[in-house]
Motif scaffolding. Structure first.
Motif, mmCIF file in Angstrom:
data_model
loop_
_atom_site.group_PDB
_atom_site.id
_atom_site.type_symbol
_atom_site.label_atom_id
_atom_site.label_comp_id
_atom_site.label_asym_id
_atom_site.label_seq_id
_atom_site.Cartn_x
_atom_site.Cartn_y
_atom_site.Cartn_z
ATOM 1 N N ALA A 126 53.163 42.919 57.682
ATOM 2 C CA ALA A 126 53.761 44.058 56.972
ATOM 3 C C ALA A 126 54.843 43.587 56.005
ATOM 4 O O ALA A 126 54.943 44.087 54.876
ATOM 5 C CB ALA A 126 54.332 45.051 57.981
ATOM 6 N N GLN B 77 53.241 42.244 52.947
ATOM 7 C CA GLN B 77 52.722 43.320 52.099
ATOM 8 C C GLN B 77 53.840 43.964 51.289
ATOM 9 O O GLN B 77 53.682 44.239 50.095
ATOM 10 C CB GLN B 77 52.015 44.367 52.960
ATOM 11 C CG GLN B 77 50.690 43.898 53.540
ATOM 12 C CD GLN B 77 50.071 44.925 54.461
ATOM 13 O OE1 GLN B 77 50.770 45.580 55.242
ATOM 14 N NE2 GLN B 77 48.753 45.068 54.384
ATOM 15 N N GLU C 98 54.800 42.058 48.363
ATOM 16 C CA GLU C 98 53.824 42.145 47.275
ATOM 17 C C GLU C 98 53.741 43.547 46.672
ATOM 18 O O GLU C 98 52.898 43.812 45.820
ATOM 19 C CB GLU C 98 52.447 41.730 47.792
ATOM 20 C CG GLU C 98 52.363 40.275 48.225
ATOM 21 C CD GLU C 98 51.009 39.929 48.808
ATOM 22 O OE1 GLU C 98 50.123 40.819 48.806
ATOM 23 O OE2 GLU C 98 50.831 38.792 49.262
ATOM 24 N N ILE D 204 53.031 46.315 48.365
ATOM 25 C CA ILE D 204 52.030 47.127 49.068
ATOM 26 C C ILE D 204 52.698 47.845 50.224
ATOM 27 O O ILE D 204 53.420 47.232 51.023
ATOM 28 C CB ILE D 204 50.887 46.238 49.608
ATOM 29 C CG1 ILE D 204 50.195 45.510 48.452
ATOM 30 C CG2 ILE D 204 49.889 47.067 50.403
ATOM 31 C CD1 ILE D 204 49.199 44.468 48.905
ATOM 32 N N PRO E 58 52.720 49.041 53.747
ATOM 33 C CA PRO E 58 51.937 48.720 54.948
ATOM 34 C C PRO E 58 51.326 49.942 55.622
ATOM 35 O O PRO E 58 50.188 49.883 56.099
ATOM 36 C CB PRO E 58 52.955 48.040 55.872
ATOM 37 C CG PRO E 58 54.012 47.524 54.961
ATOM 38 C CD PRO E 58 54.094 48.519 53.853
ATOM 39 N N ALA F 139 48.375 51.148 53.532
ATOM 40 C CA ALA F 139 47.275 50.184 53.623
ATOM 41 C C ALA F 139 46.579 50.278 54.976
ATOM 42 O O ALA F 139 45.342 50.226 55.067
ATOM 43 C CB ALA F 139 47.807 48.768 53.404
#
Length: 250
Positions: A46, A49, A52, A54, A56, A59
């Motif tokens: 996580a 992510q 980056e 993203i 978590p 996703a």
């Protein structure tokens, strides 16, 4: 990373993080299913992510929704006994325990009110439990009545209509579809419902717990909650049925 203790007594690993300046929470899983080492690994993934850009939680929810939609399509396409297919479909729609589905009797169903009334003697927590039935569940029950409606059980044994189907039947069907015991079990439909309903953010967590017939340790709160969340549970059941259809079509 910390453990959240729910009113029912269940414990949930959660990871707190920030995205776009806002605090978010990622539910990793119940402590009975996820070891500390697995929870730490999930936290590391996580964090990567987040680094980056993203989210978590989003996703995780998207991945689970895609996988669950594929499972539902596989169940619909199951080529074994029609009663087994319907049993799995009702497990997915109602999120009740496999044993409660297997031992279900026609006398417990009110088709006019669209309610399945389970007596305390059948429940793990030994208390009465009512299940609101969406239109999709009613349609499956109507199909099933053409097959087993003259008997006592919805899902009688192939050897004797005086007994319910074997406890291995539903899991064996999942194995036949290519799902290993680690990938999916009959009980896993409940976990998928709990995860996706909670992560949708649309429903009171206590209403979800009530839908799953999880026990309240406080007797006063237990009696209060059962009545308080009924209307929300009816809406939750309808939403879950529609959401499941959307996942299958995705």
């Amino acid at each position: 990373m910390y453990i959240l203790v729910k009113p029912s007594g269940s414990k949930l690993w959660q990871f707190k993080y920030r995205m776009h300046g806002k605090e978010r929470l990622l539910s990793v899983g119940q402590d009975s299913d996820v070891s500390p080492a697995q929870a730490r690994k999930a936290k590391e993934v996580a964090r990567a992510q987040v680094a980056e850009g993203i989210d978590p939680s989003e996703a995780k929810q998207e991945a689970k929704a895609i996988a669950f939609g594929a499972l539902l399509r596989d169940v619909d396409a199951f080529e074994g006994q029609a009663t087994t297919r319907i049993g799995l479909q009702l497990l997915a729609l109602t999120a009740q325990r496999p044993g409660e589905i297997r031992h279900a009797k026609w006398e417990e169903f009110d088709f006019q009110e669209k309610i399945w009334s389970l007596p305390a003697s059948k429940m793990k927590m030994r208390r009465d439990h009512n299940v609101p039935l969406p239109d999709q569940a009613i349609a499956l029950l109507d199909e099933l009545r053409m097959i087993t409606g003259n008997g006592e059980y919805l899902f009688p044994s192939l050897r004797s209509w005086q007994r319910p189907m074997s406890e291995n039947t539903l899991n064996a069907a999942l194995r036949r579809m290519g799902y290993s015991g680690e990938e999916m079990t009959a009980h896993g439909f409940r976990a998928s419902f709990s995860t996706l309903a909670n992560e949708s953010g649309l429903w009171n967590p206590d209403a979800i717990e009530a839908a799953l017939a999880h026990v309240e340790r406080n007797e006063v709160r237990k009696a209060y909650s059962r009545g308080l969340y009924w209307d929300e549970r009816v809406k939750l059941a309808d939403w879950w049925a529609r959401f499941s259809c959307e996942l299958k079509a995705a």
